[in-house]
Design a protein around this motif. Structure first.
Motif, PDB file in Angstrom:
ATOM      1  N   THR A  28       0.832  -1.208   0.000  1.00  0.00           N
ATOM      2  CA  THR A  28       0.000   0.000   0.000  1.00  0.00           C
ATOM      3  C   THR A  28       0.865   1.255   0.000  1.00  0.00           C
ATOM      4  O   THR A  28       0.645   2.173  -0.794  1.00  0.00           O
ATOM      5  N   GLU A  29       1.850   1.303   0.882  1.00  0.00           N
ATOM      6  CA  GLU A  29       2.730   2.477   0.947  1.00  0.00           C
ATOM      7  C   GLU A  29       3.532   2.644  -0.340  1.00  0.00           C
ATOM      8  O   GLU A  29       3.688   3.765  -0.838  1.00  0.00           O
ATOM      9  N   ASP A  30       4.053   1.554  -0.880  1.00  0.00           N
ATOM     10  CA  ASP A  30       4.812   1.631  -2.128  1.00  0.00           C
ATOM     11  C   ASP A  30       3.925   2.104  -3.282  1.00  0.00           C
ATOM     12  O   ASP A  30       4.356   2.890  -4.125  1.00  0.00           O
ATOM     13  N   LEU A  31       2.687   1.627  -3.330  1.00  0.00           N
ATOM     14  CA  LEU A  31       1.783   2.053  -4.394  1.00  0.00           C
ATOM     15  C   LEU A  31       1.456   3.540  -4.288  1.00  0.00           C
ATOM     16  O   LEU A  31       1.312   4.223  -5.306  1.00  0.00           O
ATOM     17  N   ARG A  32       1.350   4.050  -3.082  1.00  0.00           N
ATOM     18  CA  ARG A  32       1.124   5.488  -2.909  1.00  0.00           C
ATOM     19  C   ARG A  32       2.287   6.274  -3.526  1.00  0.00           C
ATOM     20  O   ARG A  32       2.087   7.291  -4.190  1.00  0.00           O
ATOM     21  N   GLU A  33       3.510   5.782  -3.310  1.00  0.00           N
ATOM     22  CA  GLU A  33       4.693   6.440  -3.858  1.00  0.00           C
ATOM     23  C   GLU A  33       4.736   6.315  -5.385  1.00  0.00           C
ATOM     24  O   GLU A  33       5.074   7.277  -6.077  1.00  0.00           O
ATOM     25  N   GLN A  99      -9.403  -0.746  -1.252  1.00  0.00           N
ATOM     26  CA  GLN A  99      -9.601  -2.085  -0.676  1.00  0.00           C
ATOM     27  C   GLN A  99      -8.742  -2.270   0.569  1.00  0.00           C
ATOM     28  O   GLN A  99      -9.203  -2.808   1.577  1.00  0.00           O
ATOM     29  N   ALA A 100      -7.494  -1.823   0.498  1.00  0.00           N
ATOM     30  CA  ALA A 100      -6.588  -1.970   1.639  1.00  0.00           C
ATOM     31  C   ALA A 100      -7.085  -1.144   2.824  1.00  0.00           C
ATOM     32  O   ALA A 100      -7.055  -1.608   3.970  1.00  0.00           O
ATOM     33  N   ASN A 101      -7.547   0.067   2.545  1.00  0.00           N
ATOM     34  CA  ASN A 101      -8.077   0.911   3.621  1.00  0.00           C
ATOM     35  C   ASN A 101      -9.279   0.257   4.290  1.00  0.00           C
ATOM     36  O   ASN A 101      -9.398   0.253   5.508  1.00  0.00           O
TER      37      ASN A 101
END
Length: 178
Positions: A28-33, A99-101
Motif C-alpha cells: 500500500t505504501e509503495d503504491l502510494r509512492e 480495498q486496503a483501507n
C-alpha cells in the motif's frame, strides 16, 4: 474518480496477492509512492503509454525506476504494460488503496494547515477524526495552505471539517454584515 471494471479486477488480484504474502502495508505504501511518481512525471507516463516504445523497453524502465518497491508491484506494472492497460495504473492504485483501507479500517485524509504537521499532530488529528468517519485511523497527507491564516481543514473522502481562522472570520463577517 471513476474506475473501470478491468482496473478493479487488477487491483483485487494485487490485493489478494499482497494479503497472501503478508505485505499489505508495504505494498500500500509503495503504491502510494508509485502513484505520486507517475502523477508528477507526466513525461514518464506518456513514455509508458506510447505505442512507439517496445514493451520490453517499458518493462526494463519500470524495473529500473521502481527497483526499491515490492517486486509484486513491479510485476503488476509489467503485466499492465503487457496487457496494454498501463493507462489505467492510477485507477488500479486507487482501487487497491481503497480495498486496503477498508480491510485495515483506515481512511485517507488530506489535512490543510498553515505549517507542516509533526507526527504528533498527525496522530492527534487521526485519533480525533477517525472516530467521526467510523474508522480506526487515518492516513494523513499534509498540504500547506497559507490562506487558512490558522487552524486546519480536514478532508476525508467527500467530507470536509473546517476549523480554520479564515472560515471563522468569513462567518463572523456574514453575521456582522447580515
Amino acid at each position: 474518480m471513476s474506475q473501470s471494471t478491468a482496473a478493479n479486477r487488477y487491483a483485487k488480484a494485487l490485493f489478494q496477492l499482497a494479503q497472501e504474502q503478508n505485505l499489505l502495508n508495504e505494498v500500500t505504501e509503495d503504491l502510494r509512492e508509485v502513484k505520486i511518481v507517475l502523477e508528477e512525471n507526466n513525461n514518464l507516463f506518456q513514455l509508458l503509454d506510447s505505442p512507439k516504445i517496445d514493451s520490453d523497453k517499458k518493462k526494463a524502465m519500470l524495473s529500473e525506476l521502481f527497483a526499491s518497491v515490492q517486486p509484486i508491484i513491479v510485476n503488476a506494472l509489467k503485466l499492465l504494460v503487457d496487457k496494454k492497460r498501463i493507462h489505467e495504473v492510477v485507477s488500479v492504485i486507487d482501487a487497491f488503496v481503497a480495498q486496503a483501507n477498508d480491510a485495515q479500517g483506515v481512511a485517507d485524509a488530506v489535512v490543510f494547515s498553515t505549517h507542516t504537521l509533526t507526527d504528533e499532530d498527525k496522530q492527534r488529528i487521526s485519533t480525533a477524526f477517525a472516530q467521526k468517519v467510523g474508522k480506526s485511523a487515518l492516513h494523513i497527507t499534509n498540504e500547506i495552505d497559507a490562506s487558512l491564516i490558522g487552524g486546519i481543514r480536514v478532508q476525508i473522502g467527500n467530507q470536509i471539517y473546517d476549523n480554520s481562522v479564515a472560515t471563522k472570520l468569513a462567518c463572523l463577517e456574514r453575521e456582522l454584515i447580515g
